[in-house]
Design a protein around this motif. Sequence first.
Motif: not given
Length: 809
Positions: A524-529, A542-549
């Motif tokens: 999972q993303c660090m910043n989003c569920s 890659l997180c498609h919502y916040c751009g975290y990679a």
Amino acid sequence: MPEGSYQFCDVSLPVPLDQPFTYGLPLTLRHRVRAGSRLLVPFGPRKLTGVILRCHDDAPTVAIREALRLIDSEPVLSEELLALGRWIAGYYCAPLGEVLRTMLPLAAEIRRGKVWSLTDAGRDAARQLLFDTAPDDPVAEVLRMLEKRPLNAAYLAKALPLADKVIRSLERKGFIVSEDVQTERDPLRAPAERLRVELAYEKAESEVKLNKPERELRAFLELHPGSHNLKDLEDAVRNASIAARSLARKGLVVLRPETVAIRSGPIRARHDLNPAQQAAFEQIRAAIQAHEFRTFLLHGVTGSGKTEVYLNTIEAVMAEGRSALLLVPEIALTPAMAGQFFARFGDRVAILHSAFTDVERSEQWRRIRSGAASVVVGTRSGVFAPVRNLGLIVVDEEHDGSYKQEETPRYNGRDVAVVRAQHANACVVLGSATPSLESRYNAERGKYTLLELPGRIEARPMPAVELIDMRQEFLETRKQATFSRKLMEAVSQKLENGEQVIVLLNRRGFSSFVACRACGERVQCMNCSLTLTFHKRDRRLLCHYCGYAEKVPSVCPKCASEHIYFLGLGSERVEEELHHAFPTARIARLDRDTVTGKRQYETILHDFREGHYDILVGTQMIAKGHDIPNVTLVGVVSADVGLGMPDFRAAERTFQLLTQVAGRAGRGNVPGIVLVQTINPDHYAVRLAAAQDYQAFYEKELNFRRMMHYPPFSAMANVLVRAEKKEVAMRLSADLGFLLTPPPDKLRVMGPAEAPVPRLKNEYRYQFLIKAASRKTLNELLQKLRTFAIEHKWGATALVIDVDPLTLM
Ligand code: ADP
Ligand code: ZN
Ligand code: ZN
């Protein structure tokens, strides 16, 4: 507002507060201020640009500060647009100052920055240090630079390697202070390729002495009258750029922002309207000539020639000496598309494109306001174009989600268009092959007038759509394949014929999950569920919502097992599998990974249209109104992607996407086929899209909405409470919860509940869905919630009110 002299004015500032702020006017400004002009004012320690709402002589009872500078001598917002701004602020529960800022694309003219200057103590220290320190001491250096004049922080950082550290210590000692400034941007500083230069005719040949490059440039401009791109001039005249800037300072030449270069697309011939088009056109024209406010819903199947109706209608508006706005979805406004309008209306057209730079946009804006351009083609915010004497607003693909702004103010450009037209006694045409339920229902109730184009141009057949049941396919082949046998065969046949193919998968990336076989954990993303998507090309998640990679883990982050596997399907993988299956085919991919630069989208599509590719793979980006005649097969890898979304619009969106993408097939002379793979062949959205039966879908969906009290049978708002700390988010939403229990009369409140995405961009999110029988009740309640948040000093972003939400995520 009558011209006169005023001592005070009320200014709306881009801050999350509602009331305007009153400022005193210095003598020099008292005659010049007008409502609708921008004014630079002090606000706390900052300086802000606001819009003047009212000028008056009513002395305020509290101490006030003085305005600093008037930015516009003529109002940039007319009374009409100010009124529209007030309506938006009220309807969408947004601060007026932020609404007005959204309405003005003039940010380019304001330079923001932090400027450092010496305090008195700093001045003393500077003098002292000059004697005490080595000449290259960085502290002394900064002070010496600032002694001459205040300097921009960015400039300082570039000039001195250690500036950052030095500045911090100087600030602590109280030697320097910073100030946030906004100054008008000096056109002389723009890069050469963005400037045009021409001789200033009014200026008499004076006795000013010119140097050699200046003389050469002037001689060249005299020989070649008209305006020239400054960059191009550099090839012809040595040092043209430097010379032009110095001549401009002397007033001998004029520098202006470069106008926008539009690559024109294939120019369509002008067509005689067919009977259905003609009938639609005549009804709209009659309303325009009667100067009455009417909203038309132009429901025309894909390929029925809606654009031709728009063009003729706009012509009729111009013949009356009035202006027209055409709004198109974000992704559809390509230079090629704009080219069509240039071909028809020449330089009466202005384009407001999000790919333009700020400078280009404000140049277009000024052309519109001056009346030089009377046809405006733009995306969402184009609805605020300052046209004079508005006669018509066309909203193409009116169902499209990009008309909704997903940040404050959360307005829908389509709905604002209707309100603006109503204020102006103008007409609106909402066009679509798949009208939104709201618009179609408005037509049913007689609020809008329904116009239909039931068939394709030249009686071309609608494409034949066939559903492929992937459950059956699995039973027969015992293989979990991306492509069914039927789709593979069809692709290979089209390639043999030299025809083109579009393949849609509405999800980017390679695999949609990375999971662990041992413990079942999904990364999972660090910043989003939200689970991260695997992108193979750059081997990252890659997180498609916040751009975290992050890099793909070699062991499970939870249980350290090495059994990591990839699951699910994205457009990148579809492209790769097609490459394997058809090694000689030329394949292009269009999704947010391949379209990173703003103009790349246009290039890929252009090359596909020109036949440089055989297959185009992509996400919903490829479904929008492109007209590519050689496409005879459209394959949909999975119709099911959007159906599982926790959103009452999931079925509608699926229906629209499938219908729109199917409409890309068979627009030339060869009839098209569409193959749709699905594991939900019986779902009504899938089934009715395949049957291309909008009417049946509309009736079924309308029933569902009626039963569930969803729009259009209720006015709805999504209220989100956000905070970085979970406890805070919970406490704030509980506070709102108290206000909402028991639910006020005639309102239904669901929540507080965790939002479908409970954590996003590092914030925890709780949600209320509010449905009301009447707009008025809903609006009153929402205003109450806002007041509550302001009075209880909630953070600026803690409360999000989304009126008429399009997504509930
Ligand atoms: P829509 O937007 O409804 O999907 P378009 O406006 O793109 O359809 O029109 C489809 C094609 O038909 C375009 O190539 C257009 O130039 C052509 N066309 C439109 N009207 C006519 C007409 N009256 N006669 C012949 N061709 C037409
Ligand atoms: Zn594990
Ligand atoms: Zn994220």
